[in-house]
Design a protein around this motif. Structure first.
Motif, PDB file in Angstrom:
ATOM      1  N   ASP A 104      73.128  47.017  54.068  1.00 42.11           N
ATOM      2  CA  ASP A 104      72.119  47.587  53.173  1.00 42.11           C
ATOM      3  C   ASP A 104      71.677  46.563  52.125  1.00 42.11           C
ATOM      4  O   ASP A 104      72.173  45.429  52.083  1.00 42.11           O
ATOM      5  N   VAL A 114      70.283  51.053  58.399  1.00 38.16           N
ATOM      6  CA  VAL A 114      70.327  51.556  57.027  1.00 38.16           C
ATOM      7  C   VAL A 114      68.948  51.380  56.415  1.00 38.16           C
ATOM      8  O   VAL A 114      68.310  50.334  56.586  1.00 38.16           O
ATOM      9  N   ALA A 154      74.857  57.399  51.673  1.00 37.88           N
ATOM     10  CA  ALA A 154      75.654  56.165  51.652  1.00 37.88           C
ATOM     11  C   ALA A 154      77.156  56.440  51.665  1.00 37.88           C
ATOM     12  O   ALA A 154      77.945  55.561  52.029  1.00 37.88           O
ATOM     13  N   VAL A 199      72.118  56.094  55.990  1.00 42.05           N
ATOM     14  CA  VAL A 199      72.624  55.492  57.228  1.00 42.05           C
ATOM     15  C   VAL A 199      72.157  56.340  58.411  1.00 42.05           C
ATOM     16  O   VAL A 199      72.276  57.568  58.387  1.00 42.05           O
TER      17      VAL A 199
END
Length: 272
Positions: A166, A212, A231, A218
Protein backbone atom coordinates in the motif's frame (compact mmCIF):
# COMPACT_ATOMS: atom_id res chain seq x y z
CA UNK A 1 -25.34 -14.42 1.05
CA UNK A 2 -24.40 -10.78 0.83
CA UNK A 3 -26.04 -8.84 -1.98
CA UNK A 4 -23.54 -6.37 -3.45
CA UNK A 5 -24.91 -2.88 -4.04
CA UNK A 6 -25.30 -2.51 -7.80
CA UNK A 7 -24.01 1.08 -7.77
CA UNK A 8 -20.90 0.20 -5.78
CA UNK A 9 -18.76 -0.12 -8.92
CA UNK A 10 -19.24 1.68 -12.23
CA UNK A 11 -17.70 0.14 -15.34
CA UNK A 12 -15.63 2.79 -17.15
CA UNK A 13 -13.99 0.66 -19.81
CA UNK A 14 -14.23 -2.91 -21.07
CA UNK A 15 -12.25 -4.52 -23.87
CA UNK A 16 -10.96 -7.84 -25.08
CA UNK A 17 -12.28 -11.12 -26.42
CA UNK A 18 -10.96 -14.63 -26.90
CA UNK A 19 -8.27 -14.93 -29.56
CA UNK A 20 -4.67 -14.35 -30.49
CA UNK A 21 -4.93 -11.07 -32.41
CA UNK A 22 -4.19 -7.58 -31.03
CA UNK A 23 -6.50 -6.81 -28.12
CA UNK A 24 -7.55 -10.44 -27.81
CA UNK A 25 -6.56 -12.85 -25.05
CA UNK A 26 -6.47 -16.60 -24.47
CA UNK A 27 -5.49 -16.85 -20.78
CA UNK A 28 -4.58 -13.40 -19.49
CA UNK A 29 -4.05 -13.43 -15.72
CA UNK A 30 -1.78 -10.43 -15.08
CA UNK A 31 -2.39 -6.70 -15.46
CA UNK A 32 -0.36 -3.56 -14.74
CA UNK A 33 -0.72 0.17 -15.33
CA UNK A 34 1.80 3.04 -15.44
CA UNK A 35 1.49 6.73 -14.50
CA UNK A 36 0.39 7.69 -18.02
CA UNK A 37 -2.48 5.23 -17.88
CA UNK A 38 -0.97 2.70 -20.25
CA UNK A 39 -2.27 -0.80 -19.55
CA UNK A 40 -0.15 -3.95 -19.78
CA UNK A 41 -1.70 -7.42 -19.95
CA UNK A 42 0.22 -10.68 -19.63
CA UNK A 43 -0.83 -14.14 -20.82
CA UNK A 44 -0.14 -16.97 -18.38
CA UNK A 45 1.10 -19.32 -21.12
CA UNK A 46 2.98 -18.20 -24.21
CA UNK A 47 4.59 -15.21 -22.48
CA UNK A 48 2.78 -12.59 -24.56
CA UNK A 49 2.47 -9.10 -23.12
CA UNK A 50 0.22 -6.57 -24.81
CA UNK A 51 0.35 -2.82 -24.21
CA UNK A 52 -2.71 -0.59 -24.54
CA UNK A 53 -3.20 3.15 -24.11
CA UNK A 54 -5.53 4.49 -21.43
CA UNK A 55 -8.55 4.13 -23.72
CA UNK A 56 -7.88 0.43 -24.29
CA UNK A 57 -6.44 0.91 -27.79
CA UNK A 58 -3.78 -1.66 -28.69
CA UNK A 59 -0.26 -0.14 -28.89
CA UNK A 60 2.20 -3.00 -29.17
CA UNK A 61 3.02 -6.47 -27.95
CA UNK A 62 6.10 -8.50 -27.17
CA UNK A 63 6.91 -11.98 -25.91
CA UNK A 64 9.04 -12.67 -22.85
CA UNK A 65 9.69 -16.42 -22.51
CA UNK A 66 7.20 -18.39 -24.68
CA UNK A 67 7.88 -21.67 -22.84
CA UNK A 68 7.40 -20.75 -19.18
CA UNK A 69 4.26 -19.62 -17.30
CA UNK A 70 4.05 -15.87 -16.74
CA UNK A 71 3.66 -15.72 -12.96
CA UNK A 72 3.67 -12.01 -12.20
CA UNK A 73 3.55 -8.61 -13.90
CA UNK A 74 3.94 -5.05 -12.65
CA UNK A 75 4.71 -1.61 -14.07
CA UNK A 76 6.33 1.39 -12.43
CA UNK A 77 5.33 5.00 -12.95
CA UNK A 78 7.85 5.53 -15.74
CA UNK A 79 6.52 2.65 -17.80
CA UNK A 80 9.09 -0.01 -16.96
CA UNK A 81 7.34 -3.38 -16.99
CA UNK A 82 8.49 -6.20 -14.69
CA UNK A 83 7.74 -9.76 -15.77
CA UNK A 84 8.14 -12.83 -13.54
CA UNK A 85 8.96 -16.09 -15.34
CA UNK A 86 11.19 -19.09 -14.49
CA UNK A 87 12.04 -17.54 -11.13
CA UNK A 88 13.51 -14.40 -12.74
CA UNK A 89 12.20 -10.84 -12.95
CA UNK A 90 12.87 -9.36 -16.38
CA UNK A 91 12.54 -5.64 -17.09
CA UNK A 92 11.11 -4.24 -20.32
CA UNK A 93 10.42 -0.80 -21.71
CA UNK A 94 6.64 -0.78 -21.77
CA UNK A 95 6.25 1.40 -24.85
CA UNK A 96 8.47 -0.77 -27.06
CA UNK A 97 9.03 -4.09 -25.33
CA UNK A 98 12.80 -3.50 -25.41
CA UNK A 99 14.61 -5.67 -22.86
CA UNK A 100 16.20 -3.77 -19.94
CA UNK A 101 17.83 -6.77 -18.26
CA UNK A 102 16.90 -8.58 -15.05
CA UNK A 103 16.39 -7.64 -11.42
CA UNK A 104 19.49 -8.98 -9.70
CA UNK A 105 19.38 -10.70 -6.33
CA UNK A 106 22.35 -12.27 -4.57
CA UNK A 107 20.41 -15.38 -3.56
CA UNK A 108 19.66 -16.12 -7.22
CA UNK A 109 16.43 -16.92 -9.00
CA UNK A 110 13.28 -18.02 -7.24
CA UNK A 111 10.90 -15.11 -7.79
CA UNK A 112 7.22 -15.84 -8.08
CA UNK A 113 5.47 -12.45 -7.98
CA UNK A 114 6.23 -8.72 -8.06
CA UNK A 115 4.48 -5.48 -7.08
CA UNK A 116 5.71 -1.88 -7.42
CA UNK A 117 5.81 0.43 -4.39
CA UNK A 118 4.93 4.13 -4.54
CA UNK A 119 8.62 5.05 -4.18
CA UNK A 120 9.54 3.04 -7.29
CA UNK A 121 10.88 0.09 -5.32
CA UNK A 122 9.65 -3.47 -5.64
CA UNK A 123 8.09 -6.03 -3.36
CA UNK A 124 8.68 -9.58 -4.51
CA UNK A 125 7.73 -13.11 -3.51
CA UNK A 126 10.83 -15.33 -3.52
CA UNK A 127 10.17 -19.01 -3.15
CA UNK A 128 13.27 -20.99 -3.92
CA UNK A 129 13.52 -22.77 -0.59
CA UNK A 130 10.80 -21.07 1.44
CA UNK A 131 8.26 -18.27 1.12
CA UNK A 132 10.35 -15.15 1.57
CA UNK A 133 9.33 -11.61 0.69
CA UNK A 134 12.15 -9.42 -0.65
CA UNK A 135 11.82 -5.65 -0.85
CA UNK A 136 14.01 -3.68 -3.31
CA UNK A 137 14.58 0.07 -3.30
CA UNK A 138 14.12 2.27 -6.38
CA UNK A 139 17.76 1.62 -7.39
CA UNK A 140 17.20 -2.13 -7.48
CA UNK A 141 19.07 -2.96 -4.26
CA UNK A 142 17.48 -5.49 -1.87
CA UNK A 143 16.81 -3.64 1.38
CA UNK A 144 14.57 -6.00 3.38
CA UNK A 145 13.89 -9.71 3.48
CA UNK A 146 10.97 -11.21 5.39
CA UNK A 147 12.03 -14.81 5.85
CA UNK A 148 9.33 -17.50 5.55
CA UNK A 149 6.71 -14.77 5.60
CA UNK A 150 3.75 -17.13 5.65
CA UNK A 151 5.05 -20.52 6.81
CA UNK A 152 6.68 -19.02 9.91
CA UNK A 153 3.21 -17.79 10.97
CA UNK A 154 1.17 -20.87 10.07
CA UNK A 155 3.74 -23.73 10.20
CA UNK A 156 2.34 -24.73 6.82
CA UNK A 157 4.47 -24.32 3.71
CA UNK A 158 3.27 -21.83 1.10
CA UNK A 159 3.90 -22.70 -2.54
CA UNK A 160 2.06 -19.84 -4.21
CA UNK A 161 2.50 -16.43 -2.65
CA UNK A 162 1.05 -13.26 -4.24
CA UNK A 163 2.18 -9.84 -2.98
CA UNK A 164 0.86 -6.27 -2.79
CA UNK A 165 1.99 -3.06 -1.10
CA UNK A 166 0.00 0.00 0.00
CA UNK A 167 0.93 3.68 -0.15
CA UNK A 168 2.28 3.61 3.40
CA UNK A 169 4.58 0.69 2.63
CA UNK A 170 2.59 -2.02 4.40
CA UNK A 171 3.09 -5.34 2.63
CA UNK A 172 0.35 -7.90 2.04
CA UNK A 173 0.96 -11.51 1.08
CA UNK A 174 -1.79 -13.77 -0.17
CA UNK A 175 -0.98 -17.41 0.48
CA UNK A 176 -3.24 -19.41 -1.81
CA UNK A 177 -2.30 -22.75 -0.17
CA UNK A 178 -2.86 -21.26 3.29
CA UNK A 179 -6.02 -19.51 2.11
CA UNK A 180 -5.27 -16.28 3.97
CA UNK A 181 -3.79 -12.78 3.70
CA UNK A 182 -0.79 -11.86 5.87
CA UNK A 183 0.01 -8.21 6.65
CA UNK A 184 3.48 -6.87 7.43
CA UNK A 185 4.58 -3.38 8.47
CA UNK A 186 6.96 -1.40 6.22
CA UNK A 187 9.90 -2.67 8.30
CA UNK A 188 8.80 -6.27 7.75
CA UNK A 189 7.16 -6.99 11.09
CA UNK A 190 4.23 -9.44 10.99
CA UNK A 191 1.01 -7.66 11.96
CA UNK A 192 -1.99 -9.90 11.35
CA UNK A 193 -3.69 -12.37 9.08
CA UNK A 194 -7.24 -12.62 7.77
CA UNK A 195 -9.35 -14.73 5.47
CA UNK A 196 -9.17 -18.49 5.85
CA UNK A 197 -10.65 -21.36 3.87
CA UNK A 198 -14.43 -21.37 3.62
CA UNK A 199 -17.53 -20.04 1.91
CA UNK A 200 -18.58 -17.39 4.43
CA UNK A 201 -18.07 -13.69 3.64
CA UNK A 202 -14.42 -12.87 4.23
CA UNK A 203 -13.28 -16.45 3.68
CA UNK A 204 -11.62 -17.73 0.50
CA UNK A 205 -12.25 -20.53 -1.92
CA UNK A 206 -9.40 -20.77 -4.45
CA UNK A 207 -8.05 -17.23 -4.04
CA UNK A 208 -5.87 -16.03 -6.91
CA UNK A 209 -5.05 -12.32 -6.81
CA UNK A 210 -4.56 -9.47 -4.35
CA UNK A 211 -4.41 -5.67 -4.70
CA UNK A 212 -4.59 -2.65 -2.41
CA UNK A 213 -6.28 0.63 -3.32
CA UNK A 214 -5.34 4.22 -2.49
CA UNK A 215 -7.45 4.16 0.66
CA UNK A 216 -5.69 1.09 2.01
CA UNK A 217 -8.54 -1.31 1.30
CA UNK A 218 -7.46 -4.83 0.38
CA UNK A 219 -9.00 -6.73 -2.54
CA UNK A 220 -8.80 -10.50 -2.92
CA UNK A 221 -10.31 -12.38 -5.84
CA UNK A 222 -11.61 -15.93 -5.63
CA UNK A 223 -14.43 -17.92 -7.20
CA UNK A 224 -17.04 -15.74 -5.43
CA UNK A 225 -15.70 -12.60 -7.13
CA UNK A 226 -13.65 -9.86 -5.47
CA UNK A 227 -13.86 -9.50 -1.70
CA UNK A 228 -12.95 -6.16 -0.12
CA UNK A 229 -11.43 -5.75 3.35
CA UNK A 230 -10.34 -2.72 5.33
CA UNK A 231 -6.66 -2.36 6.20
CA UNK A 232 -7.17 -4.37 9.41
CA UNK A 233 -8.74 -7.28 7.55
CA UNK A 234 -12.40 -6.63 8.33
CA UNK A 235 -14.66 -7.86 5.52
CA UNK A 236 -16.55 -5.02 3.81
CA UNK A 237 -18.09 -6.23 0.59
CA UNK A 238 -17.99 -8.67 -2.31
CA UNK A 239 -18.61 -7.77 -5.94
CA UNK A 240 -18.02 -9.06 -9.45
CA UNK A 241 -16.26 -6.36 -11.50
CA UNK A 242 -17.94 -6.11 -14.88
CA UNK A 243 -20.07 -9.09 -13.88
CA UNK A 244 -17.14 -11.49 -13.76
CA UNK A 245 -14.15 -12.57 -11.73
CA UNK A 246 -10.56 -11.34 -11.57
CA UNK A 247 -7.42 -13.27 -12.47
CA UNK A 248 -5.40 -10.10 -11.88
CA UNK A 249 -6.09 -6.65 -10.38
CA UNK A 250 -4.31 -3.30 -10.09
CA UNK A 251 -5.19 0.31 -9.19
CA UNK A 252 -4.12 3.60 -10.80
CA UNK A 253 -3.54 6.97 -9.12
CA UNK A 254 -7.20 7.91 -9.48
CA UNK A 255 -8.10 4.83 -7.46
CA UNK A 256 -9.69 3.25 -10.51
CA UNK A 257 -9.49 -0.53 -10.57
CA UNK A 258 -8.23 -2.55 -13.53
CA UNK A 259 -9.18 -6.21 -13.69
CA UNK A 260 -8.16 -8.89 -16.14
CA UNK A 261 -10.19 -12.08 -16.32
CA UNK A 262 -8.74 -14.54 -18.85
CA UNK A 263 -10.19 -12.95 -22.02
CA UNK A 264 -11.25 -9.44 -21.03
CA UNK A 265 -10.10 -6.28 -19.27
CA UNK A 266 -12.47 -4.18 -17.17
CA UNK A 267 -11.81 -0.78 -15.60
CA UNK A 268 -14.15 0.26 -12.78
CA UNK A 269 -14.62 3.25 -10.52
CA UNK A 270 -15.53 2.29 -6.96
CA UNK A 271 -17.83 4.23 -4.70
CA UNK A 272 -15.98 5.88 -1.83
Amino acid sequence: GIRPEPEFATVLLKFGSEGIGPGMFTDARSIAVDANGNIYVGEYSGGRIQAFDSSGKFVTQWTADPKMPLRGLAADRKGTVYVVQSGKIQKFEGSTGASLGNVNYGEGSGFDDVAVAADGGLVTAWSRNSDDIVRFDAHGSPVKTIKEAISSVTDRSELNQRVAIDGSGNIYALGTFNGAVFKFSPDGKYMNKFGGDGDKPGQFRAPQAIAVDGKGRVYVSDIKGVQIFDADGRFLQVFRPGGGGASGMVFNDKNEMFVVDRTKVVKVALKE
